[in-house]
Design a protein around this motif. Structure first.
Motif, PDB file in Angstrom:
ATOM      1  N   GLY A 183      27.307  36.217  27.483  1.00 43.57           N
ATOM      2  CA  GLY A 183      26.868  36.203  26.065  1.00 43.57           C
ATOM      3  C   GLY A 183      25.414  36.879  26.209  1.00 43.57           C
ATOM      4  O   GLY A 183      24.731  36.487  27.762  1.00 43.57           O
ATOM      5  N   ILE A 214      21.131  36.564  25.154  1.00 46.61           N
ATOM      6  CA  ILE A 214      20.370  35.916  24.083  1.00 46.61           C
ATOM      7  C   ILE A 214      19.000  36.097  24.302  1.00 46.61           C
ATOM      8  O   ILE A 214      18.903  36.504  26.048  1.00 46.61           O
ATOM      9  CB  ILE A 214      21.270  34.546  24.062  1.00 46.61           C
ATOM     10  N   LYS A 221      17.295  43.167  23.973  1.00 46.32           N
ATOM     11  CA  LYS A 221      18.565  42.268  24.388  1.00 46.32           C
ATOM     12  C   LYS A 221      19.523  44.198  24.147  1.00 46.32           C
ATOM     13  O   LYS A 221      20.041  44.626  24.719  1.00 46.32           O
ATOM     14  CB  LYS A 221      19.024  41.732  23.616  1.00 46.32           C
ATOM     15  N   ASP A 276      27.483  44.267  19.620  1.00 44.81           N
ATOM     16  CA  ASP A 276      25.466  44.091  19.494  1.00 44.81           C
ATOM     17  C   ASP A 276      25.438  43.325  18.314  1.00 44.81           C
ATOM     18  O   ASP A 276      26.093  43.676  16.930  1.00 44.81           O
ATOM     19  CB  ASP A 276      25.090  45.562  19.140  1.00 44.81           C
ATOM     20  N   GLU A 277      25.508  42.190  18.471  1.00 39.44           N
ATOM     21  CA  GLU A 277      24.929  40.844  16.890  1.00 39.44           C
ATOM     22  C   GLU A 277      26.520  41.004  16.143  1.00 39.44           C
ATOM     23  O   GLU A 277      26.369  41.617  15.491  1.00 39.44           O
ATOM     24  CB  GLU A 277      23.859  41.412  16.623  1.00 39.44           C
ATOM     25  N   LEU A 296      28.306  40.409  24.811  1.00 42.49           N
ATOM     26  CA  LEU A 296      27.779  40.158  23.698  1.00 42.49           C
ATOM     27  C   LEU A 296      27.049  39.635  23.723  1.00 42.49           C
ATOM     28  O   LEU A 296      25.890  38.893  24.103  1.00 42.49           O
ATOM     29  CB  LEU A 296      28.848  39.300  22.592  1.00 42.49           C
ATOM     30  N   ILE A 297      25.585  39.892  22.162  1.00 41.79           N
ATOM     31  CA  ILE A 297      24.590  39.782  22.027  1.00 41.79           C
ATOM     32  C   ILE A 297      24.202  38.985  20.897  1.00 41.79           C
ATOM     33  O   ILE A 297      25.440  39.341  20.320  1.00 41.79           O
ATOM     34  CB  ILE A 297      23.527  41.158  21.862  1.00 41.79           C
ATOM     35  N   GLU A 298      24.295  37.716  20.855  1.00 37.55           N
ATOM     36  CA  GLU A 298      24.207  37.099  19.487  1.00 37.55           C
ATOM     37  C   GLU A 298      22.849  36.213  19.348  1.00 37.55           C
ATOM     38  O   GLU A 298      22.960  35.279  20.768  1.00 37.55           O
ATOM     39  CB  GLU A 298      25.668  36.462  19.881  1.00 37.55           C
ATOM     40  N   VAL A 354      28.016  32.174  20.173  1.00 39.79           N
ATOM     41  CA  VAL A 354      27.511  32.235  21.739  1.00 39.79           C
ATOM     42  C   VAL A 354      28.247  30.858  22.366  1.00 39.79           C
ATOM     43  O   VAL A 354      28.657  31.326  23.158  1.00 39.79           O
ATOM     44  CB  VAL A 354      26.303  32.505  21.865  1.00 39.79           C
ATOM     45  N   CYS A 357      31.465  32.179  24.780  1.00 38.58           N
ATOM     46  CA  CYS A 357      31.055  32.842  26.106  1.00 38.58           C
ATOM     47  C   CYS A 357      31.515  31.511  27.223  1.00 38.58           C
ATOM     48  O   CYS A 357      31.236  30.877  27.155  1.00 38.58           O
ATOM     49  CB  CYS A 357      29.735  33.029  26.112  1.00 38.58           C
ATOM     50  N   ILE A 364      26.008  33.096  30.704  1.00 38.60           N
ATOM     51  CA  ILE A 364      25.440  33.339  29.151  1.00 38.60           C
ATOM     52  C   ILE A 364      23.483  33.376  30.006  1.00 38.60           C
ATOM     53  O   ILE A 364      23.365  33.414  30.861  1.00 38.60           O
ATOM     54  CB  ILE A 364      24.433  32.554  28.135  1.00 38.60           C
ATOM     55  N   PRO A 370      26.825  27.331  29.379  1.00 37.63           N
ATOM     56  CA  PRO A 370      26.106  28.196  28.648  1.00 37.63           C
ATOM     57  C   PRO A 370      25.720  26.325  28.098  1.00 37.63           C
ATOM     58  O   PRO A 370      24.422  25.839  27.840  1.00 37.63           O
ATOM     59  CB  PRO A 370      27.711  27.576  26.720  1.00 37.63           C
TER      60      PRO A 370
END
Lengths: 317, 254
Positions: free
Chosen positions: B33, B35, B42, B176-177, B207-209, B215, B219, B222, B236
């Motif tokens: 992830g 963030i 991002k 992307d989000e 992934l961007i979130e 997340v 994930c 991160i 995380p």
């Protein structure tokens, strides 16, 4: 998809065109001329539909491609002194048409290259300029008759050949857009960034659309020249380009059938309105305005709406 | 070995340094992830991985191949697929056609064959049709296949976009989000979908979130970006307690 249907329809259309061509002596020359113009306009509008409607590249230079095809084919047939009815006439005429189409498609490639960088209105203006440049160049080339026009072209185009090319072009576009390959044109029109992201080569599709569209505009030009037997640069001005664009927009950008119907209607309409000569263009323009207000997606609206097209922000990334 | 490696990547827009000296490794089966606060850079990272931008300096190496100078469609062909922050579906295509476009690289014919339709074309088109049906069925989109993609509910549109990306058979999927604008039920569905994707497609997911529940929930690792600089990377739990991350999000202690 049905494997042979489109091929059968093509064959049937060619046979029909051949059969119908025997009716020519029974039709008044005036109506016959309109029928030929309808065919030529269908070729012009459908080929432009590939560029404007399917690939979404707003081109206003179609008359330029038409002029290139018309002059190239005329120069070839005149230099060979082809006479209708001789054995060599038909194959050499076809060859001249193909040459006209090829030269036009080379110019299509040249115009296609700026389309890789320009979008929307900017591309429209560039292609409009291209069409005018072609016209002005021809106007100043003495061996093409300059502004006096090019005379003495053999009358080699007839009903059969015009409608044979109509059938071939419709067959081509139909097959193209119903293939997985051809869906790429619509993807490019809808969203270039998303297309690239799923592996669509946007450059390839734009160039193919321009080259193919220009090729058939060149063929239409050659047919036109060998029907009217006299061409001059003013026949290929930007008004001609606009006429073709209007057919595409009224018919529905990206709609094969709609564009054919619009080409027929918009060829007949100015003729039908001849009786009220002085109001002719007023009514013609009014009708266009009404159609655009009532049906912005075009008569058949199979494709996309002109509203959405114009709203598209060219700088959008 | 890592499938994607960002080596000291920087990107400048005029005087603005959007991403600075970023190093990141993604393993072939990773779920990483990314963030960071708004404007941290991002999406820019995604854009230079996929060739929309070229990094000003540094190297992007995918599967042992340097991506410098490659166009987005070439990078897609190498096996990187993405979705967009604000959904980018094709407005005039149906769900079926949307997936069909993404399968463009599966066909081995060009313009001429598309026009004259030799028998080999029908064979290929039949395979494409089967693949589309299979993918749509797997992701429960078969009932929508004839609908215009942009006319569908928001959550389904997101799903269609992810499915379109997956149809290119990526080895790395960039999201992307994906949860932006989704309600809690849709978010849960999305988390299930991402799990399904990894299991079935065996691709790495990056992934961007912004949604921390998503997340932290899915994930495995991160990375945190702030003003274009990577300030932390880890599992995380570590990230949640990292003082630098807390500072980037909440500001310094008074």
């Amino acid at each position: 998809m049905n494997r042979h249907r489109s091929k059968l329809v093509l064959l049937a259309s060619l046979v029909a065109a051949g059969g119908l061509s025997f009716l020519q002596p029974y039709i008044s020359p005036y109506y016959f001329q309109i029928i030929i113009y309808i065919g030529i306009n269908i070729i012009l509008a459908s080929s432009l539909n590939l560029i404007n409607g399917f690939a979404g590249q707003f081109s206003l230079g179609h008359a330029g491609f038409m002029a290139i095809g018309a002059y190239t084919a005329s120069v070839i047939t005149t230099a060979m002194n082809l006479q209708p009815g001789t054995t060599l006439a038909i194959p050499m005429f076809l060859l001249a048409l193909l040459c006209g189409g090829l030269i036009a498609s080379i110019f299509g490639l040249l115009v296609g290259i700026p389309s890789l960088r320009l979008k929307g209105d900017y591309l429209a203006i560039t292609t409009l300029g291209f069409g005018e440049i072609i016209r002005v160049i021809i106007q100043n080339l003495d061996f093409l008759g300059a502004a006096r026009g090019f005379t003495g072209i053999a009358k080699l185009a007839d009903f059969f050949w015009v409608y044979a090319f109509v059938a071939v072009l419709i067959f081509l576009i139909y097959n193209l857009i119903h293939s997985t390959y051809g869906k790429g044109f619509m993807a490019v029109r809808d969203d270039e960034i998303a297309s690239e992201a799923v592996g669509i080569n946007v450059t390839h599709y734009k160039v193919v659309a321009f080259v193919t569209g220009a090729f058939f505009a060149g063929i239409a030009g050659g047919l036109y020249a060998h029907f009217v037997t006299y061409i001059n640069p003013s026949q290929f001005g930007f008004l001609r380009s606009f006429e073709i664009v209007v057919m595409v927009v009224v018919g529905g950008m990206g709609s094969i059938g709609g564009v054919i119907v619009a080409a027929i209607l918009l060829t007949i309409l100015p003729e039908a309105l001849r009786a009220i000569a002085q109001y002719r263009m007023v009514i013609y323009s009014l009708l266009l305005i009404i159609i655009m207000l009532a049906r912005p997606q075009g008569l058949f609206g199979g494709g996309i709406s002109i509203k959405r097209f114009l709203k598209q922000n060219p700088e959008q990334t | 070995m890592s499938i994607l490696s960002l080596q000291n990547c920087s990107i400048k827009f005029g005087g603005l340094v959007a991403v600075s000296d970023l190093c990141l490794e993604i393993e072939a089966d990773d779920l990483l992830g990314l963030i960071g606060p708004n404007g941290a850079g991002k999406t820019t990272v995604f854009n230079f991985i996929t060739g929309v931008y070229q990094p000003t300096s540094g190297r992007v190496v995918f599967n042992g191949k340097d991506l410098a100078g490659l166009k987005p469609h070439q990078i897609s062909a190498l096996g990187i697929a993405r979705t967009f922050q604000n959904i980018r579906l094709f407005p005039s295509l149906t769900v079926y056609e949307t997936v069909q476009v993404a399968l463009r690289k599966n066909i081995r014919y060009g313009f001429m064959q598309a026009v004259v339709r030799p028998n080999s074309l029908f064979q290929q088109e039949r395979e494409i049709n089967e693949t589309i049906k299979e993918i749509l069925n797997f992701f429960g989109l078969l009932p929508y296949q004839r609908e215009m993609a942009t006319a569908l509910p928001y959550g389904i549109q997101r799903r269609v976009e992810i499915v379109r990306a997956l149809a290119t058979k990526p080895r790395l999927l960039l999201l992307d989000e994906p949860a932006a604008g989704m309600n809690p039920a849709e978010k849960n569905e999305l988390m299930g979908l991402i799990g399904q994707v990894r299991e079935h497609y065996r691709c790495a997911v990056f992934l961007i979130e912004h949604d921390m529940k998503v997340v932290m929930g899915i994930c495995e690792r991160i990375a945190v970006l702030d003003y274009g600089i990577k300030i932390a990377e880890g599992i995380p739990r570590e990230i949640q307690n990292n003082p630098k991350v807390v500072e980037a999000y909440l500001g310094e202690k008074a």
